[in-house]
Enzyme design. Structure first.
Site, PDB file in Angstrom:
ATOM      1  N   LYS A 220      35.856  54.168  34.414  1.00 20.18           N
ATOM      2  CA  LYS A 220      36.967  54.338  33.504  1.00 20.18           C
ATOM      3  C   LYS A 220      36.410  55.031  32.310  1.00 20.18           C
ATOM      4  O   LYS A 220      36.823  56.167  31.986  1.00 20.18           O
ATOM      5  CB  LYS A 220      37.625  53.064  33.383  1.00 20.18           C
ATOM      6  CG  LYS A 220      37.968  52.246  34.759  1.00 20.18           C
ATOM      7  CD  LYS A 220      38.406  50.975  34.724  1.00 20.18           C
ATOM      8  CE  LYS A 220      38.162  50.242  36.065  1.00 20.18           C
ATOM      9  NZ  LYS A 220      39.131  50.818  36.928  1.00 20.18           N
TER      10      LYS A 220
ATOM     11  N   TRP B  95      41.488  40.783  38.583  1.00 19.56           N
ATOM     12  CA  TRP B  95      40.033  40.731  38.664  1.00 19.56           C
ATOM     13  C   TRP B  95      39.222  39.537  38.258  1.00 19.56           C
ATOM     14  O   TRP B  95      38.307  39.199  38.901  1.00 19.56           O
ATOM     15  CB  TRP B  95      39.500  42.054  37.674  1.00 19.56           C
ATOM     16  CG  TRP B  95      40.186  43.388  38.197  1.00 19.56           C
ATOM     17  CD1 TRP B  95      40.966  44.133  37.674  1.00 19.56           C
ATOM     18  CD2 TRP B  95      39.764  43.891  39.414  1.00 19.56           C
ATOM     19  NE1 TRP B  95      41.138  45.128  38.578  1.00 19.56           N
ATOM     20  CE2 TRP B  95      40.454  45.126  39.784  1.00 19.56           C
ATOM     21  CE3 TRP B  95      38.827  43.783  40.733  1.00 19.56           C
ATOM     22  CZ2 TRP B  95      40.452  46.065  40.864  1.00 19.56           C
ATOM     23  CZ3 TRP B  95      38.582  44.624  41.631  1.00 19.56           C
ATOM     24  CH2 TRP B  95      39.478  45.598  41.806  1.00 19.56           C
TER      25      TRP B  95
ATOM     26  N   ASP C 285      33.694  40.793  31.564  1.00 17.71           N
ATOM     27  CA  ASP C 285      34.167  42.100  32.573  1.00 17.71           C
ATOM     28  C   ASP C 285      34.852  43.114  31.543  1.00 17.71           C
ATOM     29  O   ASP C 285      35.913  42.891  31.290  1.00 17.71           O
ATOM     30  CB  ASP C 285      34.797  41.682  33.937  1.00 17.71           C
ATOM     31  CG  ASP C 285      35.181  42.866  34.625  1.00 17.71           C
ATOM     32  OD1 ASP C 285      34.662  44.121  34.375  1.00 17.71           O
ATOM     33  OD2 ASP C 285      35.871  42.580  35.480  1.00 17.71           O
TER      34      ASP C 285
HETATM   35  C1  LIG Z   1      38.757  44.853  35.183  1.00 16.32           C
HETATM   36  C2  LIG Z   1      38.083  45.391  36.545  1.00 16.32           C
HETATM   37  N1  LIG Z   1      37.061  44.712  36.934  1.00 16.32           N
HETATM   38  C3  LIG Z   1      36.553  44.980  38.078  1.00 16.32           C
HETATM   39  C4  LIG Z   1      36.761  45.992  38.665  1.00 16.32           C
HETATM   40  C5  LIG Z   1      36.110  46.272  40.287  1.00 16.32           C
HETATM   41  O1  LIG Z   1      35.287  47.222  39.884  1.00 16.32           O
HETATM   42  P1  LIG Z   1      34.312  48.114  41.161  1.00 16.32           P
HETATM   43  O2  LIG Z   1      35.513  48.787  41.957  1.00 16.32           O
HETATM   44  O3  LIG Z   1      33.582  48.836  40.266  1.00 16.32           O
HETATM   45  O4  LIG Z   1      33.636  47.212  41.812  1.00 16.32           O
HETATM   46  C6  LIG Z   1      37.814  46.755  38.504  1.00 16.32           C
HETATM   47  C7  LIG Z   1      38.170  47.892  39.196  1.00 16.32           C
HETATM   48  O5  LIG Z   1      39.157  48.429  38.883  1.00 16.32           O
HETATM   49  C8  LIG Z   1      38.512  46.370  37.192  1.00 16.32           C
HETATM   50  O6  LIG Z   1      39.651  47.110  36.591  1.00 16.32           O
END
Ligand SMILES: Cc1ncc(COP(=O)(O)O)c(C=O)c1O
Length: 367
Positions: A196, A102, A172
């Site tokens: 989550k 991520w 994040d």
């Molecule tokens: C730490 C983290 N950041 C970003 C995301 C991406 O999120 P989204 O699907 O809401 O764009 C996720 C998805 O699991 C994640 O675990």
């Protein structure tokens, strides 16, 4: 109906009490004679729900007055672009710490907007740890420093955060927001997809220090923090149902005793599974180094591919959902967000012990 023992990584388990309350209010919200989905987003009834969600988050996270909470769409992934578009100014550089897929994705989007640098990374060690804060090559002139507080795929989590002085720390927190106490004043921006720890998918929470919200007509309206801020996140039609469920999850978190209490339970939950891994004589092997272990996503492997396949088959048959590791790295993963009860974690730990015994006995017999 028996509730699934849900270890999904997101969308993930929601508190049963939240689902029951939503069910009770499904046909008639706030005595309106309508479901929440039928309310106008400009109505007094919806505005109350919307503002309640924002206020409750401010209260339980103790968000200082010089921060704003925005409720946006596009997932955490859209924040990967919105952050640099809004706060990476010309002539400045944005710094990223790479701790998993991520953060790589966040960096990839920032590169499209301006100058970036990787100031620490555990990529060469397959993201088994969080770099020490003292190993970050801090740049005092950076536009911001970006981190991923919990790495959902690799199962690592920051235990202490870097002191960044006047450089805004951007985090994040998609997979660990509200799971432990955080000093919000240390951050410039905290963002998280809701699916989550906060509710269903479709809504993203952005907690942003007010001085980072500046007018800039060049940024498209829907990607512009200033526009969203001026309209209390009601610039366009928001996902009203998701915001309503977010407000119920936040009420639930408060009723549980807030983040401190949730953190205490989360620690117990994680310990049950990590202890099982540590006491298995190497049968289960954790991916993360112990000082970087996540309390939200426990990642582990088994001694052989065949054992892992058998484990995933039997654990599913036993009624545990979502134990497969992320498709990019395989292995096993138990996501144990706030709404996953301690009892489910203890049951999983007991299943893991039992599986190890029976699998090892079969192996011995076959010799
Ligand atoms: C730490 C983290 N950041 C970003 C995301 C991406 O999120 P989204 O699907 O809401 O764009 C996720 C998805 O699991 C994640 O675990």
């Amino acid at each position: 109906m028996k509730r699934a023992r849900n270890f999904n990584a997101g969308p993930a388990a929601l508190p049963l009490e939240v689902l029951q309350r939503a069910q009770n209010e499904w046909l008639n919200i706030e005595d309106s004679g309508m479901s929440v989905m039928e309310l106008s987003h400009r109505s007094a009834e919806f505005e109350k729900i919307h503002n309640h969600a924002i206020q409750t988050l401010k209260e339980i996270m103790e968000i200082p007055d010089n921060y704003e909470v925005l409720l946006l769409q596009g997932g955490a992934s859209l924040q990967f672009s919105m952050i640099p578009m809004n706060i990476l100014k010309d002539g400045k550089r944005a710094d990223y710490v790479l701790t998993g897929s991520w953060s790589e994705k966040a960096l990839k989007e920032a590169k499209k907007v301006g100058e970036t640098a990787v100031v620490a990374s555990s990529k060469d060690d397959t993201y088994t740890f969080i770099p020490k804060v003292t190993d970050i090559e801090m740049n005092e002139d950076a536009a911001y420093l970006h981190i991923t507080s919990n790495n959902t795929i690799y199962g690592t989590q920051w235990k202490e955060f870097p002191e960044t002085g006047s450089v805004p720390l951007v985090a994040d927190m998609s997979s660990d927001i509200l799971s432990r106490k955080i000093d919000v004043s240390k951050f410039g921006i905290i963002y998280a997809g809701a699916q989550k720890n906060l509710g269903p998918s479709g809504i993203t929470v952005v907690i942003i220090r007010k001085d980072l919200i500046t007018d800039n007509d060049k940024i498209p309206s829907m990607l512009n923090y200033s526009i969203h801020s001026k309209s209390n996140s009601l610039y366009n039609t928001p996902p009203t149902l998701a915001i309503y469920l977010l407000s119920l999850v936040l009420d639930w978190a408060k009723e549980q005793g807030g983040v401190e209490k949730l953190a205490q339970i989360n620690e117990e939950k994680a310990k049950a599974i990590y202890d099982t891994i540590d006491n298995s004589n190497g049968f289960y092997k954790g991916h993360a180094l112990s000082d970087s272990r996540s309390h939200m996503n426990v990642t582990f492997t088994l001694p052989t591919e065949e054992a892992e396949k058998q484990f995933l088959k039997e654990v599913k048959e036993a009624g545990f959902v979502g134990l497969n590791g992320h498709r990019s790295i395989g292995g096993c993963r138990a996501s144990i967000y706030n709404a996953v009860p301690l009892s489910h974690c203890l049951e999983l730990a007991a299943f893991m012990k039992k599986f190890q015994e029976s699998y090892s006995a079969k192996e011995t017999q076959a010799l």
